[in-house]
Design a protein around this motif. Structure first.
Motif: not given
Length: 92
Positions: A46-50, A62-68, A30-32
Motif C-alpha cells: 500500500a506504499y507508493s514510495t520506499y 517488519l521490513f519493506c520489499g518490492p511488490n513482485p 503499489y510498488p512497495w
C-alpha cells in the motif's frame, strides 16, 4: 401518523444515499510492500514510495520489499467472463 411516514422516508433516503456512495476498496498495485510478521507474502502493498513504507514499518518488526506484481510486470489482467450458452428451441 404523517410525521412517522416522513421520518421513515427521510431515514430510508439517508441509508440509500450512504450505501450508494460507498465503493469497494480499489485494488492498487503499489510498488512497495510491508513484509514479515503478520503479513503473508507479498505483504501489505500500500506504499507508493520506499520512504512511506519505512515510516509505516518503523517499530513493528517488519521490513519493506518490492511488490513482485509491479516489479516483475505481473499485474493481473481482468479475466473475461465466459459466454453464456444459448439454447435454441428446435421445432418438432
Amino acid at each position: 401518523m404523517r410525521k412517522m411516514q416522513l421520518a421513515l422516508l427521510a431515514l430510508g433516503a439517508i441509508v440509500l444515499a450512504g450505501s450508494v456512495t460507498v465503493t469497494p476498496a480499489a485494488a492498487h498495485d503499489y510498488p512497495w510492500c510491508a513484509q514479515g510478521g503478520e503479513y503473508d507474502y507479498p505483504g501489505e502493498c500500500a506504499y507508493s514510495t520506499y520512504e512511506q513504507c519505512q515510516a509505516s514499518v518503523s517499530g513493528r518488526l517488519l521490513f519493506c520489499g518490492p511488490n513482485p506484481l509491479v516489479a516483475y510486470g505481473q499485474v493481473q489482467q481482468p479475466q473475461p467472463h465466459p459466454r453464456r450458452k444459448i439454447r435454441h428451441s428446435v421445432p418438432y
